[in-house]
Structure formats: structure tokens, C-alpha cells
Design an enzyme around this catalytic site. Structure first.
Site, PDB file in Angstrom:
ATOM      1  CG  HIS A 194      55.989  32.848 -20.093  1.00  0.00           C
ATOM      2  ND1 HIS A 194      56.386  33.033 -21.188  1.00  0.00           N
ATOM      3  CD2 HIS A 194      54.952  32.244 -19.901  1.00  0.00           C
ATOM      4  CE1 HIS A 194      55.515  32.437 -22.115  1.00  0.00           C
ATOM      5  NE2 HIS A 194      54.281  32.416 -21.242  1.00  0.00           N
ATOM      6  CG  ASP A 237      59.112  35.790 -19.936  1.00  0.00           C
ATOM      7  OD1 ASP A 237      60.095  35.247 -20.636  1.00  0.00           O
ATOM      8  OD2 ASP A 237      57.996  35.566 -19.942  1.00  0.00           O
TER       9      ASP A 237
HETATM   10  C1  GLO Z   1      49.817  29.870 -26.222  1.00  0.00           C
HETATM   11  C2  GLO Z   1      49.462  30.919 -25.150  1.00  0.00           C
HETATM   12  C3  GLO Z   1      50.459  31.716 -24.458  1.00  0.00           C
HETATM   13  C4  GLO Z   1      50.042  31.968 -23.107  1.00  0.00           C
HETATM   14  C5  GLO Z   1      51.364  32.411 -22.383  1.00  0.00           C
HETATM   15  C6  GLO Z   1      50.940  33.087 -20.952  1.00  0.00           C
HETATM   16  O1  GLO Z   1      48.917  29.532 -26.938  1.00  0.00           O
HETATM   17  O2  GLO Z   1      48.442  31.631 -25.565  1.00  0.00           O
HETATM   18  O3  GLO Z   1      50.948  32.639 -25.087  1.00  0.00           O
HETATM   19  O4  GLO Z   1      49.057  33.093 -23.298  1.00  0.00           O
HETATM   20  O5  GLO Z   1      51.897  31.321 -22.087  1.00  0.00           O
HETATM   21  O6  GLO Z   1      50.343  32.092 -20.085  1.00  0.00           O
END
Ligand code: GLO
Ligand code: MG
Length: 344
Positions: A50, A53
């Protein structure tokens, strides 16, 4: 470890404290640096980020700080033999995005989402990845009548166009999900995710990330969702995991609920040489009951299961399979697959 040409990734959120809406954290938080140390140890090659992150407290930092920190992080990743797979904008936590970001009814919220997306792209650029993932967490409704679904699509296209124009080298992969946190999300399936790309200014830079659990929550077969993306040459990443029925998004270890469904995903990925196209992401969470000292096993187990299933896919007797198909003897095909999965 024989990895059959595959590269694997996960995100720092996949090592987590185990809190849920009904109870607090059950494991201590681990620092980002501490999590980073786990990647190579567990057999992974790449990190999913993210935006915050990579650059914590992003909203309070200027361009020079953002680029500086991201470049330093890139160097650290390289030193560790890792790379960034993608960056995704975390648009679901800020007070301005309570009712959505790109599709909010509030123009101020939409402006925030736009600015934040630019920062996210700067981070991706500095980390050396061209892949942006859009999990559109709050782009939907809690109350159906609160937004116009047709206008919402226009707003999403506008937001994607803005990102595509901001950086001519980036690619956008939409990660569809039918619900959670919203009651009804605007881009629930691979079909929606691919279709919207064709409405943007650069369809060739718009693609898809399929997550197994999200497809299952939409009542669809994850392997077929992946197949749809592969047919359009739009499957740019996957989030493999598992899901036990239609309930909250569980992010269970890959293959842990329905091994055959997992096998079918590996089969289509491997038959279409996904290892040449993208990285295998594992968006899995440790069970809340897992003790801190052993709360990485969901990751290593998922990776191991994937590789075991690649081995199963490649050792499948394709001739026998083909003769079952030609004879339209699908009961025999069923037996053949089950026997093979059980090592018989
Ligand atoms: C939630 C999502 C989340 C995304 C992450 C990357 O349901 O799966 O984990 O994959 O935020 O964009
Ligand atoms: Mg995901």
C-alpha cells in the site's frame, strides 16, 4: 526449493495482529523491517505495497520526502534480493473517504483521492514498479439510493484517466470484489474490471488482478475469472487464498478449504504460463488463534501448496484426460482428477 519459474509476493498486511470487529489484537505488532526479513526466509521474491506501507504518514509528507523515502526503500529491497511487485492506494481509512474516494458524493473527498493517487504513483515510480493495483474498497454503497451507479462508473473512469495521464508508464490492475466493506461494490467481477479499462484513455494500460476469495464471494469460480482475464491478456496479478462459503472475506491459506478449486486455479495459470506474465501474490491471513511465534505458516504453507499443485498439474496424464474429454466421459475425468490429486 524448486519454484518452476514462479515468483511469489505478499503484502506487509498479510502478517497481522489478528484483531477482528469483535475483539482486539491477539499478536504483537511487528515492525515493517521485521516483516521484510520474513520474505526471503519464507521463499518469497517480491513485496506488495500500500502507498503508506512504503511511506508511512504519507498525507503529511511533501514530494521530495516521498520520493526520497521510496528510493531509499528500493535500495534496501534490492540489497535483500527483493523487488516491489505493485503499489496500491490505501483510500479506505481517511475521514474524507468514509463514503468512498473516487466515487464519493463529496467533491473534496474526490480531490483528496486524486492527490493521494498521484503520491501513490510517485512511490511506485521511485520503487521501480509500473504496476498499480486498485482495490476499490469503498467505491460502492451501503445504501443503494445514495449514489447513481452510472455516474459512479464515469467517476471511476475519470479517476483512472487522471492516473494514466499523470504517469505515461504505469499500468492499472483493478482488483474486483463484490462486497465488504461496502454492501454493494461497483466493480464486483473480472468482467467489470476489464470492461471499465476499455472506457479509459489507455485501455492497453488497464488490466486485472483476480483474488480467489473475492471471486468466490461473487458466486463465481476463481479459475474461470482468471481464465477470462488470461483470454484478454489482462491478468496481470493474482491474490490466491481460500474462502469457506459466503461470509466475510476470510483470506484463508491457499487450498485450505477446497483443494480441487485451488488445483483448478493452478492448472489454468500454469497451462497459460502465468510464470512468464506475472507474480503469484498470496493474500492470506493467519487464523486469529495462531500464536505469534508461528504466525507466518499461512504464507509458507500457501506457497508450498501452490508448488505442490504445479507439480500435480504438470504430472497430470493429459492423454488420458483428452480421451475422457473426447469420449465425453466426464465421470471418468472426475475420477482421474481426484485420483491424481490423491496421489493414486
Ligand atoms: C481486501 C483486499 C486487499 C487488497 C490490498 C491490495 O479484500 O484483498 O487485501 O488486496 O489492499 O490492494
Ligand atoms: Mg487482495
Amino acid at each position: 526449493m524448486e519454484k518452476f519459474g514462479y515468483r511469489f509476493s505478499f503484502g506487509p498486511w498479510n502478517i497481522h495482529e489478528g484483531a477482528d470487529p469483535f475483539g482486539p489484537a491477539v499478536r504483537p505488532s511487528r515492525s515493517f523491517d521485521n516483516k521484510l526479513d520474513a520474505y526471503k526466509r519464507l521463499g518469497f521474491d517480491a513485496v506488495q505495497f500500500h502507498d503508506d506501507d512504503a511511506v508511512p504518514d504519507l498525507d503529511n509528507k511533501n514530494h521530495a520526502q516521498i520520493v526520497g523515502e521510496s528510493r531509499a526503500l528500493r535500495t534496501r529491497l534490492e540489497e535483500m534480493g527483493l523487488r516491489a511487485e505493485f503499489v496500491a492506494p490505501r483510500l479506505w481509512e481517511h475521514p474524507l473517504t468514509i463514503d468512498g474516494a473516487y466515487t464519493s458524493n463529496d467533491p473534496q473527498a474526490r480531490a483528496y483521492a486524486r492527490e493521494r493517487s498521484h503520491k501513490m504513483i510517485d512511490i511506485a515510480d521511485a520503487l521501480g514498479t509500473d504496476l498499480i493495483v486498485l482495490w476499490l474498497a469503498r467505491e460502492g454503497t451501503y445504501l443503494r439510493e445514495s449514489k447513481d451507479a452510472a455516474r459512479a462508473v464515469d467517476l471511476l473512469v475519470e479517476a483512472m484517466d487522471d492516473m494514466l495521464a499523470y504517469h505515461p508508464g504505469i499500468r492499472l490492475a483493478v482488483e474486483p470484489k463484490p462486497n465488504e466493506p461496502m454492501d454493494i461494490a461497483y466493480l464486483p467481477t473480472a468482467g467489470h474490471a476489464i470492461a471499465i479499462g476499455f472506457k479509459t484513455r489507455a485501455p492497453e494500460r488497464c488490466g486485472l488482478l483476480v483474488e480467489s476469495a473475492h471471486a468466490i464471494l461473487a458466486g463465481l469460480d476463481p479459475a474461470d475469472e482468471m481464465g477470462f482475464g488470461l483470454a484478454y491478456d489482462k491478468l496481470w496479478s493474482v491474490h490466491l487464498n481460500d474462502q469457506n462459503g459466503l461470509k466475510y472475506d476470510q483470506d484463508r491459506a491457499f487450498g485450505s478449504i477446497n483443494l480441487r478449486r485451488a488445483f483448478d486455479q493452478v492448472l489454468i495459470l500454469d497451462d497459460h504460463r502465468f510464470y512468464e506474465r506475472g507474480v503469484v501474490g498470496l493474500d492470506v491471513k493467519a487464523l486469529r488463534t495462531q500464536k505469534a511465534e508461528v504466525a507466518e505458516k499461512h504464507l509458507s504453507n500457501s506457497l508450498q501448496t501452490f508448488l505442490w499443485l504445479v507439480e500435480r498439474a504438470r504430472s497430470l496424464d493429459r492423454k488420458a484426460m483428452q480421451s475422457c474429454i473426447e469420449a465425453r466421459d466426464y465421470e471418468e475425468l472426475d475420477r482421474l482428477i481426484l485420483a491424481h490429486l490423491m496421489g493414486r
